[in-house]
Design a protein around this motif. Structure first.
Motif, PDB file in Angstrom:
ATOM      1  N   VAL A 196       9.389-114.449  26.163  1.00  0.00           N
ATOM      2  CA  VAL A 196       8.642-115.561  26.748  1.00  0.00           C
ATOM      3  C   VAL A 196       9.506-116.814  26.881  1.00  0.00           C
ATOM      4  CG1 VAL A 196       7.641-116.446  24.597  1.00  0.00           C
ATOM      5  CG2 VAL A 196       6.379-116.682  26.746  1.00  0.00           C
ATOM      6  N   TYR A 197      10.524-116.947  26.044  1.00  0.00           N
ATOM      7  CA  TYR A 197      11.401-118.122  26.127  1.00  0.00           C
ATOM      8  C   TYR A 197      12.326-118.075  27.340  1.00  0.00           C
ATOM      9  CZ  TYR A 197       9.472-119.429  21.699  1.00  0.00           C
ATOM     10  OH  TYR A 197       8.586-119.782  20.718  1.00  0.00           O
ATOM     11  N   ASP A 198      12.345-116.965  28.071  1.00  0.00           N
ATOM     12  CA  ASP A 198      13.068-116.924  29.339  1.00  0.00           C
ATOM     13  C   ASP A 198      12.470-117.890  30.357  1.00  0.00           C
ATOM     14  OD1 ASP A 198      14.837-115.076  28.323  1.00  0.00           O
ATOM     15  OD2 ASP A 198      13.899-113.349  29.326  1.00  0.00           O
ATOM     16  N   LEU A 199      11.239-118.368  30.098  1.00  0.00           N
ATOM     17  CA  LEU A 199      10.658-119.395  30.973  1.00  0.00           C
ATOM     18  C   LEU A 199      11.534-120.638  31.029  1.00  0.00           C
ATOM     19  CD1 LEU A 199       6.819-119.322  30.265  1.00  0.00           C
ATOM     20  CD2 LEU A 199       7.990-118.759  32.388  1.00  0.00           C
ATOM     21  N   ASN A 200      12.318-120.869  29.999  1.00  0.00           N
ATOM     22  CA  ASN A 200      13.226-122.023  29.987  1.00  0.00           C
ATOM     23  C   ASN A 200      14.254-121.956  31.110  1.00  0.00           C
ATOM     24  OD1 ASN A 200      12.124-123.264  27.675  1.00  0.00           O
ATOM     25  ND2 ASN A 200      13.256-121.862  26.363  1.00  0.00           N
ATOM     26  N   ASP A 201      14.533-120.761  31.595  1.00  0.00           N
ATOM     27  CA  ASP A 201      15.543-120.573  32.630  1.00  0.00           C
ATOM     28  C   ASP A 201      14.949-120.526  34.033  1.00  0.00           C
ATOM     29  OD1 ASP A 201      17.464-120.402  30.609  1.00  0.00           O
ATOM     30  OD2 ASP A 201      17.110-118.246  30.371  1.00  0.00           O
ATOM     31  N   ILE A 202      13.656-120.830  34.153  1.00  0.00           N
ATOM     32  CA  ILE A 202      12.988-120.816  35.457  1.00  0.00           C
ATOM     33  C   ILE A 202      12.476-122.227  35.742  1.00  0.00           C
ATOM     34  CG2 ILE A 202      11.239-119.695  36.883  1.00  0.00           C
ATOM     35  CD1 ILE A 202      11.116-117.479  34.741  1.00  0.00           C
ATOM     36  N   PRO A 203      13.318-123.105  36.283  1.00  0.00           N
ATOM     37  CA  PRO A 203      12.918-124.507  36.440  1.00  0.00           C
ATOM     38  C   PRO A 203      11.776-124.711  37.439  1.00  0.00           C
ATOM     39  CG  PRO A 203      15.037-124.108  37.479  1.00  0.00           C
ATOM     40  CD  PRO A 203      14.666-122.841  36.752  1.00  0.00           C
ATOM     41  N   ASP A 204      11.592-123.816  38.386  1.00  0.00           N
ATOM     42  CA  ASP A 204      10.545-123.988  39.398  1.00  0.00           C
ATOM     43  C   ASP A 204       9.425-122.960  39.239  1.00  0.00           C
ATOM     44  OD1 ASP A 204      12.149-121.872  40.090  1.00  0.00           O
ATOM     45  OD2 ASP A 204      12.190-122.335  42.224  1.00  0.00           O
ATOM     46  N   VAL A 205       9.141-122.593  38.000  1.00  0.00           N
ATOM     47  CA  VAL A 205       8.112-121.602  37.726  1.00  0.00           C
ATOM     48  C   VAL A 205       6.760-122.098  38.250  1.00  0.00           C
ATOM     49  CG1 VAL A 205       7.607-122.498  35.416  1.00  0.00           C
ATOM     50  CG2 VAL A 205       7.107-120.121  35.947  1.00  0.00           C
ATOM     51  N   GLU A 206       5.973-121.161  38.779  1.00  0.00           N
ATOM     52  CA  GLU A 206       4.628-121.486  39.243  1.00  0.00           C
ATOM     53  C   GLU A 206       3.641-121.181  38.125  1.00  0.00           C
ATOM     54  OE1 GLU A 206       3.412-120.522  43.300  1.00  0.00           O
ATOM     55  OE2 GLU A 206       5.404-119.624  43.546  1.00  0.00           O
ATOM     56  N   TYR A 207       2.787-122.137  37.807  1.00  0.00           N
ATOM     57  CA  TYR A 207       1.784-121.994  36.744  1.00  0.00           C
ATOM     58  C   TYR A 207       0.447-121.656  37.359  1.00  0.00           C
ATOM     59  CZ  TYR A 207       5.284-124.222  33.838  1.00  0.00           C
ATOM     60  OH  TYR A 207       6.443-124.505  33.160  1.00  0.00           O
ATOM     61  N   GLY A 208      -0.431-120.944  36.641  1.00  0.00           N
ATOM     62  CA  GLY A 208      -0.435-120.350  35.345  1.00  0.00           C
ATOM     63  C   GLY A 208       0.496-119.148  35.245  1.00  0.00           C
ATOM     64  N   VAL A 209       0.969-118.970  34.049  1.00  0.00           N
ATOM     65  CA  VAL A 209       1.901-117.889  33.733  1.00  0.00           C
ATOM     66  C   VAL A 209       1.217-116.902  32.800  1.00  0.00           C
ATOM     67  CG1 VAL A 209       4.068-117.332  32.569  1.00  0.00           C
ATOM     68  CG2 VAL A 209       3.922-119.369  34.015  1.00  0.00           C
ATOM     69  N   PHE A 210       1.429-115.626  33.072  1.00  0.00           N
ATOM     70  CA  PHE A 210       0.979-114.561  32.185  1.00  0.00           C
ATOM     71  C   PHE A 210       2.223-113.781  31.773  1.00  0.00           C
ATOM     72  CE2 PHE A 210      -0.426-110.229  31.289  1.00  0.00           C
ATOM     73  CZ  PHE A 210      -1.436-110.468  30.374  1.00  0.00           C
ATOM     74  N   TYR A 211       2.429-113.653  30.476  1.00  0.00           N
ATOM     75  CA  TYR A 211       3.631-113.007  29.949  1.00  0.00           C
ATOM     76  C   TYR A 211       3.242-111.909  28.976  1.00  0.00           C
ATOM     77  CZ  TYR A 211       8.592-114.119  30.435  1.00  0.00           C
ATOM     78  OH  TYR A 211       9.903-114.154  30.827  1.00  0.00           O
ATOM     79  N   VAL A 212       3.983-110.814  28.988  1.00  0.00           N
ATOM     80  CA  VAL A 212       3.785-109.716  28.038  1.00  0.00           C
ATOM     81  C   VAL A 212       5.073-109.541  27.248  1.00  0.00           C
ATOM     82  CG1 VAL A 212       3.326-107.246  27.739  1.00  0.00           C
ATOM     83  CG2 VAL A 212       2.209-108.501  29.592  1.00  0.00           C
ATOM     84  N   THR A 213       4.951-109.553  25.919  1.00  0.00           N
ATOM     85  CA  THR A 213       6.072-109.205  25.053  1.00  0.00           C
ATOM     86  C   THR A 213       5.633-108.035  24.180  1.00  0.00           C
ATOM     87  OG1 THR A 213       5.511-110.709  23.234  1.00  0.00           O
ATOM     88  CG2 THR A 213       6.862-111.602  25.015  1.00  0.00           C
ATOM     89  N   GLN A 214       6.607-107.306  23.652  1.00  0.00           N
ATOM     90  CA  GLN A 214       6.297-106.114  22.872  1.00  0.00           C
ATOM     91  C   GLN A 214       6.302-106.397  21.377  1.00  0.00           C
ATOM     92  OE1 GLN A 214       8.367-102.480  23.962  1.00  0.00           O
ATOM     93  NE2 GLN A 214       9.178-103.559  25.751  1.00  0.00           N
ATOM     94  N   GLY A 215       5.426-105.671  20.696  1.00  0.00           N
ATOM     95  CA  GLY A 215       5.428-105.629  19.246  1.00  0.00           C
ATOM     96  C   GLY A 215       5.948-104.272  18.812  1.00  0.00           C
ATOM     97  N   THR A 216       5.475-103.792  17.671  1.00  0.00           N
ATOM     98  CA  THR A 216       5.868-102.493  17.144  1.00  0.00           C
ATOM     99  C   THR A 216       4.849-101.452  17.590  1.00  0.00           C
ATOM    100  OG1 THR A 216       6.867-103.556  15.235  1.00  0.00           O
ATOM    101  CG2 THR A 216       6.377-101.202  15.035  1.00  0.00           C
ATOM    102  N   HIS A 217       5.323-100.371  18.161  1.00  0.00           N
ATOM    103  CA  HIS A 217       4.453 -99.305  18.658  1.00  0.00           C
ATOM    104  C   HIS A 217       4.434 -98.151  17.653  1.00  0.00           C
ATOM    105  CE1 HIS A 217       5.031-101.724  22.181  1.00  0.00           C
ATOM    106  NE2 HIS A 217       6.300-101.365  22.287  1.00  0.00           N
ATOM    107  N   SER A 218       3.402 -97.310  17.748  1.00  0.00           N
ATOM    108  CA  SER A 218       3.303 -96.175  16.826  1.00  0.00           C
ATOM    109  C   SER A 218       2.640 -94.997  17.535  1.00  0.00           C
ATOM    110  CB  SER A 218       2.501 -96.557  15.585  1.00  0.00           C
ATOM    111  OG  SER A 218       1.187 -96.926  15.936  1.00  0.00           O
ATOM    112  N   PHE A 219       2.891 -93.803  16.992  1.00  0.00           N
ATOM    113  CA  PHE A 219       2.205 -92.636  17.551  1.00  0.00           C
ATOM    114  C   PHE A 219       1.904 -91.636  16.459  1.00  0.00           C
ATOM    115  CE2 PHE A 219       6.729 -91.705  18.045  1.00  0.00           C
ATOM    116  CZ  PHE A 219       6.843 -90.398  17.572  1.00  0.00           C
ATOM    117  N   SER A 220       0.869 -90.850  16.727  1.00  0.00           N
ATOM    118  CA  SER A 220       0.500 -89.718  15.884  1.00  0.00           C
ATOM    119  C   SER A 220       0.491 -88.501  16.792  1.00  0.00           C
ATOM    120  CB  SER A 220      -0.883 -89.934  15.265  1.00  0.00           C
ATOM    121  OG  SER A 220      -1.881 -89.876  16.270  1.00  0.00           O
ATOM    122  N   GLN A 221       0.069 -87.396  16.274  1.00  0.00           N
ATOM    123  CA  GLN A 221       0.040 -86.183  17.090  1.00  0.00           C
ATOM    124  C   GLN A 221      -0.932 -86.329  18.257  1.00  0.00           C
ATOM    125  OE1 GLN A 221      -0.395 -82.625  14.842  1.00  0.00           O
ATOM    126  NE2 GLN A 221      -0.330 -81.289  16.614  1.00  0.00           N
TER     127      GLN A 221
END
Length: 139
Positions: free
Chosen positions: A28-53
């Motif tokens: 999400v901090y990559d927004l710092n490198d987008i000086p002309d970003v259009e708002y509203g912004v929706f961002y997805v970042t990842q957490g820890t994923h898991s799986f079972s059978q």
């Protein structure tokens, strides 16, 4: 569904919302490198994923971010709008693609300087889907 598919579809749903002008995945901090970003912004970042059978669970952080006015009097409105937008995106995503989303999520409001002074909210959600591979499947 794969991680990429889940994220791509969430971004697609978010991108079709009238108040969201920029959708991104990554740091999400990559927004710092987008000086002309259009708002509203929706961002997805990842957490820890898991799986079972039987299932695979993806942990994702969903952000809604908008620019503050010079006197900061729209902070609460941005945060309120962000909660509504994230809820709508999750509902549309779950209904459209038939996945299970853990809705018992905590929303965190924030103020942050990106390319602009901003406010917003983020929520961590768990999205569970069928694990098509099980523990022995080969892709």
């Amino acid at each position: 569904m794969t991680l990429k598919t889940i994220i791509d579809l969430i971004l697609e749903v978010a991108g079709n919302r009238p108040n969201i002008k920029t959708v991104r995945e990554g740091n999400v901090y990559d927004l710092n490198d987008i000086p002309d970003v259009e708002y509203g912004v929706f961002y997805v970042t990842q957490g820890t994923h898991s799986f079972s059978q039987e299932t695979i669970t993806y942990n994702l952080n969903l952000f809604y971010i908008d620019r503050l006015t010079p006197n900061l009097d729209n902070r609460l409105q941005i945060q309120s709008d962000g909660i509504t937008e994230i809820q709508n995106i999750l509902l549309l995503f779950a209904e459209t693609y038939d996945v299970e989303i853990e809705y018992n999520a905590n929303v965190t409001a924030f103020n942050q300087r990106f390319a602009d002074d901003c406010a917003g909210v983020f929520v961590t959600v768990q999205i569970t889907d069928v694990n098509d591979f099980g523990v022995c499947g080969i892709n």
